[in-house]
Enzyme design. Structure first.
Site, PDB file in Angstrom:
ATOM      1  N   ILE A  60       1.885  -3.527   7.868  1.00 18.20           N
ATOM      2  CA  ILE A  60       1.533  -4.935   8.024  1.00 18.20           C
ATOM      3  C   ILE A  60       2.855  -5.698   8.017  1.00 18.20           C
ATOM      4  CG2 ILE A  60       1.197  -5.194   5.513  1.00 18.20           C
ATOM      5  CD1 ILE A  60      -0.837  -7.378   6.077  1.00 18.20           C
ATOM      6  N   SER A  61       3.033  -6.587   8.973  1.00 13.73           N
ATOM      7  CA  SER A  61       4.316  -7.258   9.143  1.00 13.73           C
ATOM      8  C   SER A  61       4.638  -8.199   7.982  1.00 13.73           C
ATOM      9  CB  SER A  61       4.338  -8.061  10.444  1.00 13.73           C
ATOM     10  OG  SER A  61       4.279  -7.216  11.566  1.00 13.73           O
TER      11      SER A  61
END
Length: 215
Positions: A60-61
């Site tokens: 997840i960024s």
């Protein structure tokens, strides 16, 4: 620290303090609970200034990256958006909060199913999710084109022509382009006459885009 407090702190220190000024983006980042999109073991780190593993060798960024890419799209609320790489579904949720409709494609089935569950729990029913897990699955969503905005959440060696072709006039494409180790965020805008203008934003590092248009 409660998740609500941690989320407000994240937005103030990681988003606003770094120059994200689009009020709608800031409000979306305040609204969407990032902790439900990470694995339970990492929930306490959900609002940290970093990317996190979500399984299947994906991440997840970083919150700032999500906010920046979203701001570059310039969403006003009326757009039809395409996302390549659903991943955890967090970026999808931000887009769905800010746009009219979101079409998102993911190649890893377990991630797609988890993302769908999270999106439904937030009543984000304006998201259409497709699983492209077959060999040679085409990138994009040609039958739903054109799109007002397209976002790619994986690093590509070049801008896929198939995606620029799916942009509407005045549409924006945000994509990380470079090698497998490091990329630069590009914003490509389709002009009314069909030509394209490209602006270069910050350096970044994403998981690689897989397939004919990727690695």
């Amino acid at each position: 620290m409660s998740f609500d407090v941690a989320r407000r702190k994240m937005v103030q220190e990681q988003i606003v303090a770094r120059g994200i000024s689009d009020r709608r983006v800031v409000e979306a980042m305040l609204k969407v609970p990032r902790h439900i999109f990470v694995q339970e073991a990492f929930a306490a780190q959900a609002y940290s200034d970093s990317s996190l593993p979500i399984g299947e060798k994906q991440t997840i960024s970083q919150p700032y990256t999500v906010a920046l890419m979203t701001e570059l799209l310039g969403l006003t609320g009326t757009e039809k958006v395409l996302e390549i790489g659903t991943g955890s579904g967090y970026q999808t949720a931000i887009l769905a909060t800010l746009a009219d409709r979101v079409f998102t494609a993911e190649r890893i089935r377990p991630l797609a199913l988890r993302a769908r569950k999270c999106l439904d729990s937030l009543a984000l029913f304006n998201v259409m999710l497709r699983i492209n897990d077959g060999e040679g699955s085409p990138i994009g969503w040609e039958e739903e084109a054109p799109f007002d905005a397209i976002i790619v959440t994986a690093g590509a060696p070049a801008v896929p022509a198939v995606l620029t072709e799916q942009l509407a006039p005045n549409g924006r494409l945000v994509i990380p382009v470079g090698d497998e180790e490091e990329q630069r965020l590009l914003k490509i805008e389709r002009q009314a006459d069909g030509t394209f203008e490209t602006a270069v934003s910050v350096g970044c590092r994403f998981v690689p885009l897989i397939g004919k248009q990727g690695w």
